[in-house]
Scaffold this active site. Structure first.
Site, PDB file in Angstrom:
ATOM      1  N   TYR A 137      -9.035  -4.321  -7.837  1.00 46.40           N
ATOM      2  CA  TYR A 137      -7.925  -4.129  -6.885  1.00 46.40           C
ATOM      3  C   TYR A 137      -8.166  -4.958  -5.619  1.00 46.40           C
ATOM      4  CZ  TYR A 137      -4.589  -1.463  -3.961  1.00 46.40           C
ATOM      5  OH  TYR A 137      -3.559  -1.080  -3.136  1.00 46.40           O
ATOM      6  N   ASP A 138      -9.354  -4.791  -5.025  1.00 45.64           N
ATOM      7  CA  ASP A 138      -9.636  -5.441  -3.742  1.00 45.64           C
ATOM      8  C   ASP A 138      -9.587  -6.966  -3.856  1.00 45.64           C
ATOM      9  OD1 ASP A 138     -10.266  -2.794  -3.375  1.00 45.64           O
ATOM     10  OD2 ASP A 138     -12.190  -3.118  -2.407  1.00 45.64           O
ATOM     11  N   LYS A 191      -6.090  -8.303  -4.669  1.00 47.87           N
ATOM     12  CA  LYS A 191      -5.235  -8.349  -3.476  1.00 47.87           C
ATOM     13  C   LYS A 191      -5.686  -9.462  -2.528  1.00 47.87           C
ATOM     14  CE  LYS A 191      -2.321  -4.790  -3.945  1.00 47.87           C
ATOM     15  NZ  LYS A 191      -0.860  -4.861  -3.783  1.00 47.87           N
ATOM     16  N   ASN A 215      -3.615   3.720   4.023  1.00 44.53           N
ATOM     17  CA  ASN A 215      -3.268   4.892   3.200  1.00 44.53           C
ATOM     18  C   ASN A 215      -1.925   5.521   3.593  1.00 44.53           C
ATOM     19  OD1 ASN A 215      -6.246   4.515   3.332  1.00 44.53           O
ATOM     20  ND2 ASN A 215      -6.198   6.091   1.755  1.00 44.53           N
ATOM     21  N   VAL A 263      -4.206  12.772  -0.887  1.00 45.00           N
ATOM     22  CA  VAL A 263      -3.200  13.685  -0.322  1.00 45.00           C
ATOM     23  C   VAL A 263      -2.490  14.445  -1.440  1.00 45.00           C
ATOM     24  CG1 VAL A 263      -1.071  13.852   1.021  1.00 45.00           C
ATOM     25  CG2 VAL A 263      -2.881  12.290   1.769  1.00 45.00           C
ATOM     26  N   ARG A 269     -10.146   8.516   6.633  1.00 48.27           N
ATOM     27  CA  ARG A 269      -8.986   7.677   6.341  1.00 48.27           C
ATOM     28  C   ARG A 269      -7.953   7.962   7.432  1.00 48.27           C
ATOM     29  NH1 ARG A 269     -12.284   6.222   3.174  1.00 48.27           N
ATOM     30  NH2 ARG A 269     -12.037   5.705   0.960  1.00 48.27           N
ATOM     31  N   ASP A 278     -17.025   3.774  -2.260  1.00 51.46           N
ATOM     32  CA  ASP A 278     -15.963   4.482  -1.546  1.00 51.46           C
ATOM     33  C   ASP A 278     -16.126   4.187  -0.039  1.00 51.46           C
ATOM     34  OD1 ASP A 278     -14.130   7.109  -2.468  1.00 51.46           O
ATOM     35  OD2 ASP A 278     -14.563   7.018  -0.323  1.00 51.46           O
ATOM     36  N   ARG A 290     -12.065   4.251   7.833  1.00 52.95           N
ATOM     37  CA  ARG A 290     -10.926   3.326   7.824  1.00 52.95           C
ATOM     38  C   ARG A 290      -9.927   3.727   8.897  1.00 52.95           C
ATOM     39  NH1 ARG A 290      -8.307   3.000   2.321  1.00 52.95           N
ATOM     40  NH2 ARG A 290      -9.985   1.576   1.808  1.00 52.95           N
TER      41      ARG A 290
HETATM   42  P1  NAD Z   1       2.697   3.107  -7.182  1.00 52.58           P
HETATM   43  O1  NAD Z   1       1.669   3.093  -8.240  1.00 52.58           O
HETATM   44  O2  NAD Z   1       3.534   4.319  -7.021  1.00 52.58           O
HETATM   45  O3  NAD Z   1       3.688   1.858  -7.334  1.00 52.58           O
HETATM   46  C1  NAD Z   1       3.369   0.656  -7.969  1.00 52.58           C
HETATM   47  C2  NAD Z   1       4.533   0.255  -8.865  1.00 52.58           C
HETATM   48  O4  NAD Z   1       4.245  -1.009  -9.482  1.00 52.58           O
HETATM   49  C3  NAD Z   1       4.782   1.251  -9.999  1.00 52.58           C
HETATM   50  O5  NAD Z   1       6.153   1.550 -10.072  1.00 52.58           O
HETATM   51  C4  NAD Z   1       4.289   0.508 -11.235  1.00 52.58           C
HETATM   52  O6  NAD Z   1       4.931   0.916 -12.415  1.00 52.58           O
HETATM   53  C5  NAD Z   1       4.591  -0.938 -10.857  1.00 52.58           C
HETATM   54  N1  NAD Z   1       3.772  -1.907 -11.590  1.00 52.58           N
HETATM   55  C6  NAD Z   1       2.435  -1.890 -11.788  1.00 52.58           C
HETATM   56  N2  NAD Z   1       2.049  -2.962 -12.494  1.00 52.58           N
HETATM   57  C7  NAD Z   1       3.173  -3.689 -12.739  1.00 52.58           C
HETATM   58  C8  NAD Z   1       3.434  -4.899 -13.429  1.00 52.58           C
HETATM   59  N3  NAD Z   1       2.448  -5.593 -14.025  1.00 52.58           N
HETATM   60  N4  NAD Z   1       4.720  -5.352 -13.493  1.00 52.58           N
HETATM   61  C9  NAD Z   1       5.720  -4.660 -12.919  1.00 52.58           C
HETATM   62  N5  NAD Z   1       5.536  -3.499 -12.243  1.00 52.58           N
HETATM   63  C10 NAD Z   1       4.268  -3.024 -12.163  1.00 52.58           C
HETATM   64  O7  NAD Z   1       1.931   2.770  -5.818  1.00 52.58           O
HETATM   65  P2  NAD Z   1       2.481   2.652  -4.317  1.00 52.58           P
HETATM   66  O8  NAD Z   1       1.643   3.528  -3.479  1.00 52.58           O
HETATM   67  O9  NAD Z   1       3.959   2.801  -4.269  1.00 52.58           O
HETATM   68  O10 NAD Z   1       2.062   1.153  -3.968  1.00 52.58           O
HETATM   69  C11 NAD Z   1       3.002   0.095  -3.893  1.00 52.58           C
HETATM   70  C12 NAD Z   1       2.309  -1.163  -3.384  1.00 52.58           C
HETATM   71  O11 NAD Z   1       1.789  -0.922  -2.070  1.00 52.58           O
HETATM   72  C13 NAD Z   1       1.140  -1.615  -4.250  1.00 52.58           C
HETATM   73  O12 NAD Z   1       1.136  -3.027  -4.315  1.00 52.58           O
HETATM   74  C14 NAD Z   1      -0.058  -1.140  -3.476  1.00 52.58           C
HETATM   75  O13 NAD Z   1      -1.195  -1.938  -3.727  1.00 52.58           O
HETATM   76  C15 NAD Z   1       0.417  -1.258  -2.043  1.00 52.58           C
HETATM   77  N6  NAD Z   1      -0.334  -0.348  -1.158  1.00 52.58           N
HETATM   78  C16 NAD Z   1      -0.126   0.993  -1.184  1.00 52.58           C
HETATM   79  C17 NAD Z   1      -0.871   1.828  -0.366  1.00 52.58           C
HETATM   80  C18 NAD Z   1      -0.661   3.312  -0.338  1.00 52.58           C
HETATM   81  O14 NAD Z   1      -1.410   3.992   0.345  1.00 52.58           O
HETATM   82  N7  NAD Z   1       0.311   3.883  -1.001  1.00 52.58           N
HETATM   83  C19 NAD Z   1      -1.845   1.282   0.479  1.00 52.58           C
HETATM   84  C20 NAD Z   1      -2.055  -0.092   0.449  1.00 52.58           C
HETATM   85  C21 NAD Z   1      -1.280  -0.904  -0.351  1.00 52.58           C
HETATM   86  N1  UDP Z   2     -10.931  11.831  -2.410  1.00 58.58           N
HETATM   87  C1  UDP Z   2     -11.396  13.120  -2.487  1.00 58.58           C
HETATM   88  N2  UDP Z   2     -10.883  13.951  -3.422  1.00 58.58           N
HETATM   89  C2  UDP Z   2      -9.909  13.567  -4.283  1.00 58.58           C
HETATM   90  C3  UDP Z   2      -9.409  12.248  -4.206  1.00 58.58           C
HETATM   91  C4  UDP Z   2      -9.963  11.405  -3.254  1.00 58.58           C
HETATM   92  O1  UDP Z   2     -12.274  13.522  -1.705  1.00 58.58           O
HETATM   93  O2  UDP Z   2      -9.484  14.386  -5.106  1.00 58.58           O
HETATM   94  C5  UDP Z   2     -11.484  10.937  -1.366  1.00 58.58           C
HETATM   95  C6  UDP Z   2     -11.917   9.577  -1.865  1.00 58.58           C
HETATM   96  O3  UDP Z   2     -13.262   9.616  -2.324  1.00 58.58           O
HETATM   97  C7  UDP Z   2     -11.750   8.740  -0.608  1.00 58.58           C
HETATM   98  C8  UDP Z   2     -10.575   9.386   0.109  1.00 58.58           C
HETATM   99  O4  UDP Z   2     -10.446  10.692  -0.447  1.00 58.58           O
HETATM  100  O5  UDP Z   2     -12.894   8.844   0.207  1.00 58.58           O
HETATM  101  C9  UDP Z   2      -9.263   8.631  -0.083  1.00 58.58           C
HETATM  102  O6  UDP Z   2      -9.085   8.441  -1.453  1.00 58.58           O
HETATM  103  P1  UDP Z   2      -7.764   7.781  -2.058  1.00 58.58           P
HETATM  104  O7  UDP Z   2      -8.031   7.544  -3.517  1.00 58.58           O
HETATM  105  O8  UDP Z   2      -6.583   8.579  -1.682  1.00 58.58           O
HETATM  106  O9  UDP Z   2      -7.622   6.395  -1.285  1.00 58.58           O
HETATM  107  P2  UDP Z   2      -8.609   5.167  -1.004  1.00 58.58           P
HETATM  108  O10 UDP Z   2     -10.026   5.579  -1.283  1.00 58.58           O
HETATM  109  O11 UDP Z   2      -8.156   4.089  -1.903  1.00 58.58           O
HETATM  110  O12 UDP Z   2      -8.421   4.899   0.436  1.00 58.58           O
END
Ligand code: NAD
Ligand code: UDP
Ligand code: UDP
Length: 315
Positions: free
Chosen positions: A144-145, A148, A173, A187, A210, A272, A276
């Site tokens: 993922y990291d 992106k 987040n 959450v 977070r 982890d 942040r």
């Molecule tokens: P989500 O998983 O609900 O949404 C992602 C969507 O992308 C889903 O509808 C999934 O079906 C679609 N998808 C995945 N792979 C695909 C592919 N190959 N082709 C077409 N569609 C595809 O997650 P989200 O939280 O809504 O995240 C949306 C975007 O925001 C992502 O790019 C994520 O990395 C970014 N983002 C989200 C957060 C967060 O905290 N929610 C934080 C940082 C970045």
């Molecule tokens: N986390 C947790 N319990 C859970 C899911 C996540 O304690 O059931 C922790 C996780 O280890 C991280 C933080 O919550 O430290 C945020 O996790 P999340 O997966 O939501 O986001 P990200 O780590 O990608 O910021």
């Protein structure tokens, strides 16, 4: 009226974005392969005459004429992005190439949903956009990291080499209604556990932090970013600087749900991040004084209501 493509439009954030863009009088095409997204999130939009949805995978080329592209397609929860790590990299990298190729051909503006994960386990705090990050390139989060990070590089290079009009936001987040109950992020996990009276699963000692942003604040930031002049490409942090430990989050959710759930500790996953918090000075300066307005408690109450309803009447 603008014609706007939203990839990942049937996901948590994407569905809110499609809804907002339609409300503003745009034509919206939601592209999604429904890996983590679902039709239930966009069902209320389906009757709208200016809404279209397409089942398509961004790793494959896609041809359409649009004015703007929001590139959100990518699983965002560690559970889901680690399920098929290679596919996650392909989605980030090939998806970015295809959407940038499209933007180049039709001269569309394109926004990338990047992430605070580009900072990895950060050793500067709060994180500013000029920090290069501390990412393990071979760890379990790297699909993922690094995916992106590579996408950010592609965006910058399509801008420099091909004059593509790019916008890169680093999302911190984000939570809110329309997250999946089994999404795996903290959450939604804690709320569903609390509402079901199950144990609240804290990974590690729960002292990691977070900073949680309510989805409406993010959507406002995304729209404002897309509206900036071509000279501002980002990257820009979009997040809420109010920082909490996972222990604090768990207690808050137990309090707001009135749950009897107990806290249990499970092993902390590899890499982890320990802390942040976004520095949002740049967003404030460039996005017309943008800043989050929804406090954690207010956002949690709305999210708890959503899950409460969903668990009683699963769609
Ligand atoms: P989500 O998983 O609900 O949404 C992602 C969507 O992308 C889903 O509808 C999934 O079906 C679609 N998808 C995945 N792979 C695909 C592919 N190959 N082709 C077409 N569609 C595809 O997650 P989200 O939280 O809504 O995240 C949306 C975007 O925001 C992502 O790019 C994520 O990395 C970014 N983002 C989200 C957060 C967060 O905290 N929610 C934080 C940082 C970045
Ligand atoms: N986390 C947790 N319990 C859970 C899911 C996540 O304690 O059931 C922790 C996780 O280890 C991280 C933080 O919550 O430290 C945020 O996790 P999340 O997966 O939501 O986001 P990200 O780590 O990608 O910021
Ligand atoms: N592409 C696409 N839709 C378009 C234009 C291009 O999906 O409308 C894809 C195309 O298949 C290519 C990628 O975007 O694989 C990158 O396009 P670019 O023009 O940058 O590269 P090239 O085609 O020269 O390899």
């Amino acid at each position: 009226m603008k014609r706007i493509l939203v990839t990942g439009g049937a996901g948590f954030i994407g569905s809110h974005l499609c809804e907002r863009l339609l409300k503003e009088g745009n034509e919206v095409i939601c592209l999604d392969n429904f890996f983590t997204g679902s039709k239930s999130k966009i069902i209320d939009l389906m009757g709208h005459p200016y809404f279209e949805w397409v089942r398509h995978d961004v790793t494959m080329p896609y041809y359409i004429e649009v004015d703007e592209i929001y590139n959100l397609a990518c699983p965002a929860s560690p559970v889901h992005y680690q399920f098929n790590a290679i596919k996650t990299i392909k989605t980030s990298v090939l998806g970015a190439i295809n959407m940038l190729g499209l933007a180049k051909r039709v001269k569309a503006k394109i926004l990338q949903a990047s992430t605070s994960e580009v900072y990895g386990d950060p050793d500067i705090h709060p994180q500013t956009e000029d920090y290069w990050g501390n990412v393990n390139p071979i760890g379990i989060r790297s699909c993922y990291d690094e995916g992106k990070r590579c996408a950010e590089s592609l965006f910058v290079n399509y801008h420099n080499q091909n004059d593509v009009r790019i916008k890169v936001i680093r999302i911190f987040n984000t939570y809110g209604p329309r997250m999946e109950p089994n999404d795996g992020r903290v959450v939604s996990n804690f709320i569903v556990q609390a509402l079901n009276g199950n144990d609240i699963t804290i990974f590690g000692d729960g002292k990691q932090t977070r900073s949680f942003q309510y989805v409406d604040d993010l959507i406002e930031g995304m729209i404002r970013m897309m509206a900036t002049g071509d000279d501002f490409t980002g990257p820009v942090n979009i997040g809420n600087p109010d920082e909490f430990t996972m222990l604090e989050l768990a207690s808050k959710i137990i309090e707001l749900t009135g749950s009897n759930s107990k806290i249990v500790h499970l092993p902390l996953p590899q890499d982890d991040p320990t802390q942040r918090q976004p520095d949002i000075s740049l967003a404030k300066e460039k996005l017309n004084d943008w800043q989050p307005v929804v406090k954690l408690e207010e956002g949690l109450i709305k999210t708890i209501q959503y899950f409460d309803q969903l668990l009683k009447d699963p769609k």
